[in-house]
Design an enzyme around this catalytic site. Structure first.
Site, PDB file in Angstrom:
ATOM      1  N   ASN A   1       0.885  -1.179  -0.152  1.00  0.00           N
ATOM      2  CA  ASN A   1       0.018  -0.210   0.088  1.00  0.00           C
ATOM      3  C   ASN A   1       0.996   1.091  -0.042  1.00  0.00           C
ATOM      4  OD1 ASN A   1      -1.545   2.496   1.129  1.00  0.00           O
ATOM      5  ND2 ASN A   1      -3.229   0.596   1.041  1.00  0.00           N
ATOM      6  N   ALA A   2       0.685   2.362  -0.903  1.00  0.00           N
ATOM      7  CA  ALA A   2       1.406   3.421  -1.171  1.00  0.00           C
ATOM      8  C   ALA A   2       1.206   4.407   0.013  1.00  0.00           C
ATOM      9  CB  ALA A   2       1.174   3.717  -2.500  1.00  0.00           C
TER      10      ALA A   2
END
Length: 163
Positions: free
Chosen positions: A41-42
């Site tokens: 997840n960024a």
């Protein structure tokens, strides 16, 4: 298999200038008990760059404290729902969190940022009467395959509200 899932408690502070709202934590986050825990997840890399702090190097409670110190609050638009897996498209029987009540407790709030399209669709309806900026940002989820640089470029708009 569809299972009932619930959001985490809101992470807030009286000085919150930005409220970031996701949809509902995915499987990795629910298993870990923390926001945006999927390793791809960024969210944490993006916010790390925005704040100039390596949040990924910090333990979870310290990450949350760093967000609060910088005027960022976190929560989800969905309080409870049924969902198989992690994809927002699989959400069923959605019960929204009381976003308006939370926003009313944040006197310095300048912007509500929606992490992805589902969060924006559900959250914007609830916050129509609240006079803060609202940004629909690309999802930081690894399921949303937009390149990191493109996601970061959009999320950089939050910098104006964090000053």
């Amino acid at each position: 298999m569809t299972t009932k899932k619930s959001s985490f408690p809101a992470i807030t502070a009286p000085n919150a200038r930005v409220l970031i709202l996701g949809s509902l934590p995915g499987e990795a986050s629910l298993a870990a008990g923390h926001y945006y825990a999927h390793p791809r997840n960024a969210f944490w890399p993006i916010v790390s760059q925005l704040l100039g702090i390596d949040l990924l190097a910090l333990d979870w409670p310290v990450r949350y404290t760093a967000l609060q110190k910088h005027g960022i609050a976190l929560w989800d638009v969905v309080g409870r729902a049924e969902r198989a897996g992690s994809l927002d498209a699989a959400l069923r029987n959605v019960a929204a969190n009381p976003l308006g009540q939370l926003v009313a407790t944040l006197p310095e709030l300048r912007c509500v940022a929606f992490n992805g399209g589902t969060a924006a669709r559900i959250g914007q309806r609830q916050l129509l009467d609240h006079p803060v900026a609202k940004l629909a940002l690309p999802s930081t989820s690894p399921a949303h395959t937009l390149p990191f640089a493109s996601k970061f470029a959009s999320w950089s708009a939050l910098s104006d509200y964090l000053r």
